[in-house]
Every structure is written in C-alpha cells, then in structure tokens.
Design a protein around this motif. Sequence first.
Motif, mmCIF file in Angstrom:
data_model
loop_
_atom_site.group_PDB
_atom_site.id
_atom_site.type_symbol
_atom_site.label_atom_id
_atom_site.label_comp_id
_atom_site.label_asym_id
_atom_site.label_seq_id
_atom_site.Cartn_x
_atom_site.Cartn_y
_atom_site.Cartn_z
ATOM 1 N N GLY A 1 0.811 -1.213 0.000
ATOM 2 C CA GLY A 1 0.000 0.000 0.000
ATOM 3 C C GLY A 1 0.849 1.269 0.000
ATOM 4 O O GLY A 1 2.065 1.199 -0.030
ATOM 5 N N LYS A 2 0.158 2.388 0.050
ATOM 6 C CA LYS A 2 0.857 3.673 -0.022
ATOM 7 C C LYS A 2 1.378 4.125 1.338
ATOM 8 O O LYS A 2 2.092 5.119 1.416
ATOM 9 N N GLY A 3 0.954 3.410 2.386
ATOM 10 C CA GLY A 3 1.408 3.774 3.717
ATOM 11 C C GLY A 3 1.008 5.190 4.070
ATOM 12 O O GLY A 3 -0.127 5.614 3.836
ATOM 13 N N GLU A 4 1.972 5.960 4.580
ATOM 14 C CA GLU A 4 1.669 7.324 5.022
ATOM 15 C C GLU A 4 1.559 8.316 3.855
ATOM 16 O O GLU A 4 1.257 9.485 4.068
ATOM 17 N N TYR A 5 1.813 7.863 2.643
ATOM 18 C CA TYR A 5 1.853 8.791 1.506
ATOM 19 C C TYR A 5 0.511 8.852 0.762
ATOM 20 O O TYR A 5 -0.208 7.865 0.710
ATOM 21 N N ASP A 6 0.228 10.027 0.165
ATOM 22 C CA ASP A 6 -1.016 10.179 -0.593
ATOM 23 C C ASP A 6 -0.976 9.450 -1.930
ATOM 24 O O ASP A 6 -2.019 9.119 -2.486
ATOM 25 N N HIS A 7 0.216 9.280 -2.439
ATOM 26 C CA HIS A 7 0.348 8.649 -3.755
ATOM 27 C C HIS A 7 1.550 7.708 -3.768
ATOM 28 O O HIS A 7 2.538 7.953 -3.076
ATOM 29 N N PHE A 8 1.464 6.710 -4.640
ATOM 30 C CA PHE A 8 2.624 5.822 -4.831
ATOM 31 C C PHE A 8 3.828 6.610 -5.326
ATOM 32 O O PHE A 8 4.957 6.323 -4.949
ATOM 33 N N MET A 9 3.572 7.617 -6.164
ATOM 34 C CA MET A 9 4.721 8.354 -6.708
ATOM 35 C C MET A 9 5.536 8.989 -5.584
ATOM 36 O O MET A 9 6.771 8.896 -5.581
ATOM 37 N N LEU A 10 4.848 9.612 -4.637
ATOM 38 C CA LEU A 10 5.575 10.258 -3.538
ATOM 39 C C LEU A 10 6.279 9.202 -2.677
ATOM 40 O O LEU A 10 7.428 9.383 -2.255
ATOM 41 N N LYS A 11 5.597 8.094 -2.468
ATOM 42 C CA LYS A 11 6.215 6.996 -1.704
ATOM 43 C C LYS A 11 7.485 6.520 -2.410
ATOM 44 O O LYS A 11 8.530 6.340 -1.783
ATOM 45 N N GLU A 12 7.387 6.358 -3.707
ATOM 46 C CA GLU A 12 8.533 5.818 -4.464
ATOM 47 C C GLU A 12 9.676 6.829 -4.560
ATOM 48 O O GLU A 12 10.849 6.445 -4.548
ATOM 49 N N ILE A 13 9.341 8.108 -4.604
ATOM 50 C CA ILE A 13 10.394 9.142 -4.550
ATOM 51 C C ILE A 13 11.138 9.011 -3.216
ATOM 52 O O ILE A 13 12.365 9.047 -3.166
ATOM 53 N N HIS A 14 10.359 8.816 -2.151
ATOM 54 C CA HIS A 14 10.964 8.715 -0.815
ATOM 55 C C HIS A 14 11.653 7.374 -0.573
ATOM 56 O O HIS A 14 12.383 7.236 0.409
ATOM 57 N N GLU A 15 11.393 6.409 -1.426
ATOM 58 C CA GLU A 15 12.083 5.119 -1.287
ATOM 59 C C GLU A 15 13.491 5.137 -1.859
ATOM 60 O O GLU A 15 14.226 4.149 -1.737
ATOM 61 N N GLN A 16 13.870 6.241 -2.499
ATOM 62 C CA GLN A 16 15.160 6.233 -3.216
ATOM 63 C C GLN A 16 16.380 6.001 -2.328
ATOM 64 O O GLN A 16 17.314 5.319 -2.764
ATOM 65 N N PRO A 17 16.410 6.487 -1.085
ATOM 66 C CA PRO A 17 17.561 6.128 -0.258
ATOM 67 C C PRO A 17 17.702 4.599 -0.137
ATOM 68 O O PRO A 17 18.804 4.052 -0.239
ATOM 69 N N THR A 18 16.577 3.921 0.011
ATOM 70 C CA THR A 18 16.600 2.462 0.130
ATOM 71 C C THR A 18 16.894 1.783 -1.199
ATOM 72 O O THR A 18 17.722 0.864 -1.276
#
Length: 360
Positions: A1-18
């Motif tokens: 799921g998107k977790g705390e994010y409104d959109h997958f895109m924002l989640k995936e942007i924030h996943e970049q460190p990982t």
Amino acid sequence: GKGEYDHFMLKEIHEQPTSLAQAIEGRIDPEAGRISLEGFDPGTFEGVDSVQLVACGTSYHAALYGSLALNSAGVQATALLANEYSVAAPPVDDDTLVIAVSQSGETADTLSALRRAKRHGADTLTVTNVVGSTAAREADDALFIRAGPEIGVAATKTFSSQAVMLVLLAQRIADDTRGEVPADLESLLPDLARMPEGIDDLLETSEADAVARHYLDSEAFFFIGRGLGFPVALEGALKFKEITYEHAEGFASGELKHGPLALVTPETPVFAIFTGEEDEKTLKNAEEAQTRGAPVIAVCPADHRAVEVADDHLEIPDVDSDLAGLFANVQLQLVSYYAADLLGRPIDKPRNLAKSVTVE
Ligand code: F6R
C-alpha cells in the motif's frame, strides 16, 4: 500500500535512499576503489569496441546518461530511442554491445530493438528491474537494478537506480576495454556510497513544494542542463508534462539560443541544472533567459554562484559530477509531484498512459 503517503509516486520518490542502497549493495568497495558486478567479472567486456543503449521514455534518459558516462570513461557509446531503432540503427557487429534499458523488461519497442541487435550479431545485455522479464530472459546477460516494485506510472526510483548502475557499468566496461580505471573513481565511489544518505537529507530539506506553488500559473516550464545535466533536463520535463499536463520541455543549455529562446517570457520559468560541467556556460544561458524576463530556478549546491543570480534555488549536495544530476533529478521529481498535486491531477495514473507499453 501507499502507507503514510497520498500517492505511490511520492512513496517511491521517498524510497530512493533504500532503492539506491539496494542497487549498490555489495557492488562497490570505496576503500579498495573497486566495483564488482555479479556475473560481470573483470574481462567480461574485453573485445567490445562500441556500445549502443536502446530504451524508451524515462529509461531512454537513463540510457543517455549512461552513454555520456561511457563516453567520458573513454568508451564509444550512443543512446538510441528503441522505437527508432528499426529504421535508424547504426551498424552493429560482434564487437558491439547493445544494452537494453527497461524498468519493466517488457516494453515492446525495446524488446524489438534487442531482438534486432541479436539478429545482427551484437552481444546483448539488459539493465532492468524485473527478474524473469522478457528482456532478462532474451538478452545474453542481465544486470538488475533491485529497485523493488514501482507502482506509479511515472518512473522515479527506477530512473535513479538505472542511471547509477549504468555509471558503474561504464567503469567496468572502460576497465575491460581500455585497461585503465578512469581517474575519477576515487571521488565517485565514496560519493556513491554516501548517496542514499544524501538523498535522504535532500528529501528532508527540499523546498520543491514551495517552488512548485510559486510557479504553478506559468504558461510553460523549461528545463536546461549540460553534459549529464542534459538527460536530467529531458527527464525533468517528461515527468512534469506527464503528471501535470502542463507544457514542459527540456533543452541542452547551449541550445536555448538556437531557437527555444523565442519561447521564453516572464511566464516560462527555467529550471537550470548545474552538475559541475562547464557551469559558467549554463549560468550564462540561464541569464539569457532571465534577461527576457523568465524566472530562473537554479538546481545546484548552496555555495554555487548561480544561487546569487537565480530567482529561486533547489539545493543539491556538492558531489562528483557523475552523480550531481541524479540529486537534481530528485528535486525535479518533487517539483512535478507537488505541481500535479496542487493542480488536482490523478498522479499515479495519468490520463492516456500505461505503466508498461507492450505494443509497438
Ligand atoms: C515515464 C515512464 C515511461 C517509461 C517507458 C519505458 O515516467 O515511465 O516513459 O520509462 O515507457 O518503460 P520501461 O522502462 O519499462 O521499458
């Protein structure tokens, strides 16, 4: 799921460190100045005399980034749009390495270019995110970017991982074909090892939302960059048009004065990307736009001279120029995201677009 994010895109942007940490895990040793890519032992690319990279869309921008990294490591390389390849492929022979860059590994145009290259006797390799994809099965070799699943139609984390893997691959190929490791490896590898943390800091401190809000009512959005900043400018514009539905274009900085400058007005903000490659020229190009009234947003380190000149600033750390553009790209991903969000666009599923384009 998107977790705390409104959109997958924002989640995936924030996943970049990982996702970037996963991409480089076990593959670089900054202390020893070594790169080790599983399946690509030293010597793998002996005999390769030129490289062609084929891809579409965002992956094409990563491919262009990779071709420039290869060129500056002294290897003959060209990035080509996979959908043009059937009518415009340069000659290949058994000393040509053709690299298909595809997140999904299922893009029809890219698969067709890969198959054409194989038919003509080239060695083939795919840089992809999907183990078991058609590209991974059909290419002679595969290098996986390990970004994890990407749900948003707009590619974000996969672009940065593709570009990083191509930068590493460029060093490996240069080493094998020229017998020398390019000199900048000493600054590249430590900066790359710190990149996940650097992107994390950038995400924490980014002012991209304020910048997006400030320029939201503009008529068009331009992105300029030079060297490795050029593919980033193209990618910044593609992402922006894709999810905001606003007119956006990317140019090589030096091209502005050869035509596009006619479009520049106070209603066309110009995002100028500084990667440490002849930045003074890019700054001059940005100032030419500013003279016509365009606001300039400098994407550069905090102590850069462009900050004084520009109307706005998006900060990136002062890192090796092989990586600087990838930090700039994250700032631009955020600008696109926030602009699209403020405009009420659907973001994860833009109109008329599909995540994987399986027809030619
Ligand atoms: C843009 C985007 C597309 C893809 C292109 C190639 O955000 O996602 O431009 O990059 O359709 O897809 P892959 O990488 O799966 O071959």
